[in-house]
Scaffold this active site. Structure first.
Site, short mmCIF file in Angstrom:
data_model
loop_
_atom_site.label_atom_id
_atom_site.label_comp_id
_atom_site.label_asym_id
_atom_site.label_seq_id
_atom_site.Cartn_x
_atom_site.Cartn_y
_atom_site.Cartn_z
N ILE A 12 0.91 -1.16 0.00
CA ILE A 12 0.00 0.00 0.00
C ILE A 12 0.93 1.19 0.00
CG2 ILE A 12 -0.37 -0.18 2.50
CD1 ILE A 12 -3.20 1.23 0.79
N ALA A 13 0.79 2.02 -1.01
CA ALA A 13 1.69 3.17 -1.13
C ALA A 13 0.95 4.32 -1.79
CB ALA A 13 2.92 2.81 -1.96
N GLU A 33 2.16 -6.76 7.00
CA GLU A 33 3.31 -6.44 7.85
C GLU A 33 3.59 -4.95 7.73
OE1 GLU A 33 3.84 -8.77 5.28
OE2 GLU A 33 3.50 -10.56 6.49
N ASN A 71 6.63 2.81 11.71
CA ASN A 71 5.69 3.47 10.81
C ASN A 71 4.35 3.71 11.52
OD1 ASN A 71 4.19 4.45 8.68
ND2 ASN A 71 4.86 2.88 7.24
N TYR A 108 -4.12 1.39 9.87
CA TYR A 108 -4.56 -0.01 9.91
C TYR A 108 -5.47 -0.27 11.11
CZ TYR A 108 -0.75 -0.46 6.53
OH TYR A 108 0.07 -0.30 5.46
#
Length: 148
Positions: A73-74, A107, A112, A119
């Site tokens: 996911i970016a 993960e 982060n 999340y």
């Protein structure tokens, strides 16, 4: 920044841009060829987010029987904090439910905090910590799970 964006299924023509975004956002990015290889498998679900006809983010899910793993996911830094990552994840949950997945795993680096907060907001829970999972730099990974 107020931005309009759209989410759609990733296509092979998107792989160069997705690899570029991965390189901007991830310490150990995948190559364009690695992203192109994803299209060989029906169990891979990748979505992109577009703003002004340009891809600015993406998410990927690989299905393993009745579970899924978020591989990526970016979102480009200048497009963060406007809901794109959240929207990408919501769309991937819809796909996961359509394919009758029971859980999604991912993960994340322990450092982060922004991602961990996202999340948790999305309903993921801590499952375990994997020591020295990441390299460049070395760091533990927090493994999280969301039951669908």
């Amino acid at each position: 920044m107020e931005a309009q964006y759209a989410i759609r299924k990733m296509e092979t023509r998107d792989c160069a841009r997705v690899a570029y975004i991965d390189a901007q956002c991830i310490n150990n990015p995948w190559s364009q060829e690695s992203f192109e290889d994803l299209f060989r498998y029906l169990e891979n679900y990748y979505l992109v987010a577009e703003c002004n006809q340009q891809i600015v983010g993406f998410v990927g899910l690989i299905q393993f029987v009745d579970d899924g793993d978020i591989t990526h996911i970016a979102v480009l830094p200048q497009y963060r904090k406007i809901g794109i990552a959240y929207a990408l994840m919501q769309e991937i949950f819809t796909i996961a439910k359509q394919h009758m997945l029971k859980a999604i795993h991912l993960e994340v680096r322990l450092s982060n905090k922004a991602a961990i907060n996202l999340y948790e907001k999305l309903g993921f829970e801590l499952q375990l910590v994997r020591p020295n999972y990441y390299t460049n730099p070395p760091e533990d990974a927090q493994v999280m799970v969301k039951y669908l």
